[in-house]
Design a protein around this motif. Structure first.
Motif, short mmCIF file in Angstrom:
data_model
loop_
_atom_site.label_atom_id
_atom_site.label_comp_id
_atom_site.label_asym_id
_atom_site.label_seq_id
_atom_site.Cartn_x
_atom_site.Cartn_y
_atom_site.Cartn_z
N GLN A 11 -6.87 -10.56 -4.64
CA GLN A 11 -8.26 -10.15 -4.43
C GLN A 11 -8.34 -8.87 -3.62
O GLN A 11 -9.12 -7.97 -3.94
CB GLN A 11 -9.04 -11.26 -3.73
CG GLN A 11 -9.30 -12.46 -4.62
CD GLN A 11 -10.00 -13.58 -3.87
OE1 GLN A 11 -9.70 -13.86 -2.71
NE2 GLN A 11 -10.93 -14.22 -4.54
N GLN A 12 -7.52 -8.78 -2.55
CA GLN A 12 -7.55 -7.59 -1.70
C GLN A 12 -7.06 -6.35 -2.45
O GLN A 12 -7.62 -5.27 -2.30
CB GLN A 12 -6.71 -7.81 -0.44
CG GLN A 12 -6.97 -6.80 0.64
CD GLN A 12 -8.41 -6.79 1.10
OE1 GLN A 12 -8.97 -7.82 1.43
NE2 GLN A 12 -9.02 -5.62 1.10
N ILE A 14 -9.83 -5.14 -4.59
CA ILE A 14 -10.86 -4.47 -3.79
C ILE A 14 -10.40 -3.06 -3.42
O ILE A 14 -11.16 -2.09 -3.56
CB ILE A 14 -11.19 -5.29 -2.52
CG1 ILE A 14 -11.96 -6.56 -2.90
CG2 ILE A 14 -11.99 -4.46 -1.52
CD1 ILE A 14 -12.07 -7.58 -1.78
N ASN A 15 -9.16 -2.94 -2.97
CA ASN A 15 -8.64 -1.64 -2.52
C ASN A 15 -8.33 -0.67 -3.66
O ASN A 15 -8.39 0.53 -3.48
CB ASN A 15 -7.37 -1.83 -1.68
CG ASN A 15 -7.64 -2.54 -0.37
OD1 ASN A 15 -8.78 -2.64 0.08
ND2 ASN A 15 -6.61 -3.06 0.24
N ARG A 49 -5.21 -14.43 -2.20
CA ARG A 49 -6.01 -13.49 -1.38
C ARG A 49 -5.48 -12.07 -1.53
O ARG A 49 -6.25 -11.11 -1.57
CB ARG A 49 -6.00 -13.91 0.09
CG ARG A 49 -7.10 -14.89 0.45
CD ARG A 49 -7.29 -15.01 1.94
NE ARG A 49 -6.11 -15.53 2.63
CZ ARG A 49 -5.84 -16.82 2.81
NH1 ARG A 49 -6.67 -17.73 2.37
NH2 ARG A 49 -4.75 -17.18 3.45
N LEU A 50 -4.15 -11.93 -1.61
CA LEU A 50 -3.57 -10.61 -1.80
C LEU A 50 -4.05 -9.99 -3.11
O LEU A 50 -4.40 -8.81 -3.15
CB LEU A 50 -2.04 -10.67 -1.78
CG LEU A 50 -1.34 -9.34 -2.07
CD1 LEU A 50 -1.64 -8.32 -0.99
CD2 LEU A 50 0.15 -9.54 -2.21
N SER A 103 -11.35 -12.76 -10.85
CA SER A 103 -10.93 -11.91 -9.73
C SER A 103 -10.49 -10.52 -10.19
O SER A 103 -10.05 -9.71 -9.39
CB SER A 103 -9.79 -12.59 -8.97
OG SER A 103 -10.26 -13.78 -8.38
N ASN A 114 0.83 -1.20 0.00
CA ASN A 114 0.00 0.00 0.00
C ASN A 114 0.87 1.26 0.00
O ASN A 114 0.54 2.24 -0.67
CB ASN A 114 -0.95 0.00 1.19
CG ASN A 114 -2.01 -1.05 1.06
OD1 ASN A 114 -2.53 -1.29 -0.03
ND2 ASN A 114 -2.35 -1.70 2.16
#
Length: 149
Positions: A68-69, A72-73, A65-66, A97, A41
């Motif tokens: 996907q996150q 999302i972010n 998962r990273l 995804s 980030n």
């Protein structure tokens, strides 16, 4: 002036001796590196890259998962994914995804060139768009809201 798109390369390889796409990416992108342990980030806040490249060898759940996150972010950030492991199931998962492009390493030069041109066009279109502002009306405060807060 370098007109190549800027890319953040995120190294999620489990075996540092496995194939990496970094050298190939440098031919078509200005690349800044970031490993999993670093703050991804923070890297995204430092500059405004045109895309992310997630470099995997054998994807694990944490790496997926990273991805996907990150989507999302940063929903408008193009994400590219490179892996040694190839399966139809993994490719379908990637596209569902929100991954823009999926590469099996070693990546064909023509595929990277084509992708770089696509990222350049996405970046050009992004720069032309005006900043979005939330359209808020005057809803007033609800009567139940505590006074003085």
């Amino acid at each position: 002036m370098n007109t190549q798109p800027e890319l953040i390369w995120i190294d999620l390889r489990t075996d540092q001796n496995s194939a990496s796409a970094l050298a190939q990416l440098g031919q078509f992108f200005r690349v800044r590196g970031c490993s999993y342990g670093e703050s991804i980030n923070e890297e995204l806040r430092v500059g405004s890259p045109d895309a992310l490249f997630i470099d995997l060898d054998y994807p694990d759940r944490a790496g997926l998962r990273l991805i996907q996150q990150l989507k999302i972010n940063y929903p408008s950030m193009p994400i590219l994914m490179g892996t040694i492991q190839h399966s139809e199931e993994l490719a379908v998962w990637a596209f569902r995804s929100g991954v823009l492009d999926f590469f099996v390493k070693p990546v064909a030069q023509e595929d990277l060139r084509r992708c770089a041109l696509r990222i350049e066009e996405i970046a050009r279109q992004k720069r032309r768009q005006s900043k979005r502002q939330a359209a808020l009306g005057d809803a007033g405060m609800p009567e139940e809201a505590a006074p003085g807060r």
